[in-house]
Design an enzyme around this catalytic site. Structure first.
Site, PDB file in Angstrom:
ATOM      1  CG  ASP A  54      17.951  35.850  67.364  1.00  0.00           C
ATOM      2  OD1 ASP A  54      17.935  37.103  67.426  1.00  0.00           O
ATOM      3  OD2 ASP A  54      17.506  35.119  68.263  1.00  0.00           O
ATOM      4  CE  LYS A  95      -0.879  33.319  70.072  1.00  0.00           C
ATOM      5  NZ  LYS A  95      -0.004  32.175  69.739  1.00  0.00           N
ATOM      6  CB  SER A 127       1.748  33.922  66.456  1.00  0.00           C
ATOM      7  OG  SER A 127       1.794  32.551  66.748  1.00  0.00           O
TER       8      SER A 127
END
Length: 450
Positions: free
Chosen positions: A303, A317, A292
């Site tokens: 990224d 998740k 999460s």
């Protein structure tokens, strides 16, 4: 003439659709009312004919729990007790063992142990099953009952029977309860590298990470060689705190977006100017217990080319839960959105794939112990782009870097192989300026499937 005809036909068509639409809505409501009538019939029959008298509130709560259980595994009703437990997890402390657990087919399954707690020191692992507490079988009971038994006064002992997939015999452990201080952030310095361990994303985690960076600088009297952000076995927590932690290492750029049921229901979170780490190399450690909020941070820094993600594939998740208050003491925890990394990736089911896969060789059970992830949960949300990661985790060839056994590593004084590998990697990165880009780079956007 023709134009007027078509306009008239379209108008008539639109008018004709209105009764049809209204009729469809009416049919839907009638079906719902019929189902509610059926529920009330069952409710009354249970009240009047069950072999023992049953409390009405118990029946109603069971019905609500059953309704939410038909959704994904993260939506639930929080009664007064559950609501208080949630506040404890995000704000306070308690007497217990330091375990995050869930229930699967009547069995209590470990999500992750919290570091520096009795459960963690005893070697309990994610994916373990707790079958007995003080010799009493807990299979088939409720999760609340199991948690109540594990919590208790500090200094008191409790015996756990653990079944670990890959082990032939159960593991018997006696643990002593402690006050579990929910301090979300810990830091230390090794070999000139700042290590920031985030245990959970609770209130003020972002501020605590910024303070940890300052404390590391102060302890060294200078900037460190780099930072290791340890998110292993971190089950997640508050979205805002995940954004704040990511922002501590980013100068600019998107951190995460969350997208709800409707196409236009998109909310994006961006970094504010100012990289607290001043562009120094950063490694993020993750494993199968990183979930999460941990995955939001790892995905954002990966990224944006700000950090090297190392370890093992994370939990997977990729959904957002919203707390919807019902009364002053009860609430509905409902999955309301999916989140996406800056490049448009959803980590749901697949998790964050590390840039450098490093097994935890110092864990003697790591090869035999199955990994427990989101995709193993019943009724989990399906990722729009289904990927099979099983082949990626198979050791088809022996990597010479990862050939040592846990005993051999211990003789060399290495008790945490992943951390040791990250420390050595930071040293190599620091010797190559620019190896880890300090500023957020333009991200090639992918169209996120709806």
């Amino acid at each position: 003439m023709t134009s007027n005809f078509f306009r008239g036909a379209i108008a008539l068509g639109a008018l004709a659709l209105i009764p049809a639409t209204t009729a469809a809505l009416a049919d839907g409501e009638a079906s719902s009312y019929k189902a509610l009538d059926e529920f009330m019939d069952v409710f009354q029959k249970v009240r009047s004919d069950y072999v023992e008298k049953v409390d009405d509130q118990k029946l109603i709560k069971g019905a609500i729990d059953g309704m939410l259980a038909s959704l994904d595994p993260h939506s639930s009703f929080l009664d007064a007790r559950d609501f208080q437990n949630l506040r404890t997890q995000t704000e306070g402390s308690y007497g217990g063992l330091g375990l995050s657990v869930t229930q699967e087919d009547g069995a209590v399954k470990v999500i992750a142990p919290t570091q520096d707690t009795p459960a963690w020191r005893a070697g309990i692992k994610a994916g373990d099953y707790i079958t007995h507490l003080d010799g009493q079988l807990i299979y088939g009971g409720t999760l609340d009952e199991a948690v109540d038994k594990m919590r208790g006064a500090p200094g008191t002992a409790i015996k756990l029977t653990i079944v670990r997939p890959g082990r032939d015999k159960p593991i018997e452990l006696t643990l002593t309860r402690e006050i579990i201080q929910l301090k979300p952030v810990k830091w230390e310095v090794k070999n000139g590298v700042g290590i920031i361990n985030i245990v959970s994303f609770s209130a003020n985690t972002g501020a605590d990470v910024r303070q940890a960076i300052r404390s590391i600088d102060k302890s060294l009297g200078r900037k460190p060689t780099g930072y290791i952000l340890d998110l292993r076995s971190n089950p997640g927590g508050l979205l805002d705190e995940a954004v704040a932690v990511s922002d501590s290492f980013l100068e600019r750029g998107e951190i995460v977006s969350q997208r709800g049921r409707n196409k236009g229901d998109v909310e994006r979170y961006y970094a504010k100017p100012g990289d607290d780490a001043k562009g120094l190399p950063v490694i993020v450690l993750v494993d199968a217990g990183s979930a999460s909020a941990s995955e939001i941070v790892a995905g954002a820094l990966q990224d944006q080319h700000r950090a090297l993600v190392m370890g093992e594939r994370s939990f997977g998740k990729g959904s957002v839960q919203t707390m919807l208050p019902l009364t002053n003491t009860t609430a509905l925890k409902l999955t309301t959105a999916r989140y996406y990394t800056p490049s448009g990736r959803s980590v749901q089911e697949g998790g964050i794939e590390p840039d450098v896969r490093v097994p935890q060789l110092s864990d003697p059970d790591y090869k035999n112990r199955p990994k427990f992830r989101e995709s193993d949960l019943r009724r989990h949300l399906i990722n729009e782009i289904k990927t099979d990661n099983a082949a990626l985790e198979e050791d088809t060839k022996e990597d010479p870097r990862f050939a040592m056994s846990a005993e051999e590593l211990k003789k060399k004084g290495i008790e945490d192989f992943q951390l040791d590998y990250a420390l050595k990697t930071i040293g190599r990165l620091a010797a190559k300026p620019g190896a880890v880009v300090a500023q957020a780079q333009p991200i090639a956007k992918k169209a996120a499937p709806r």
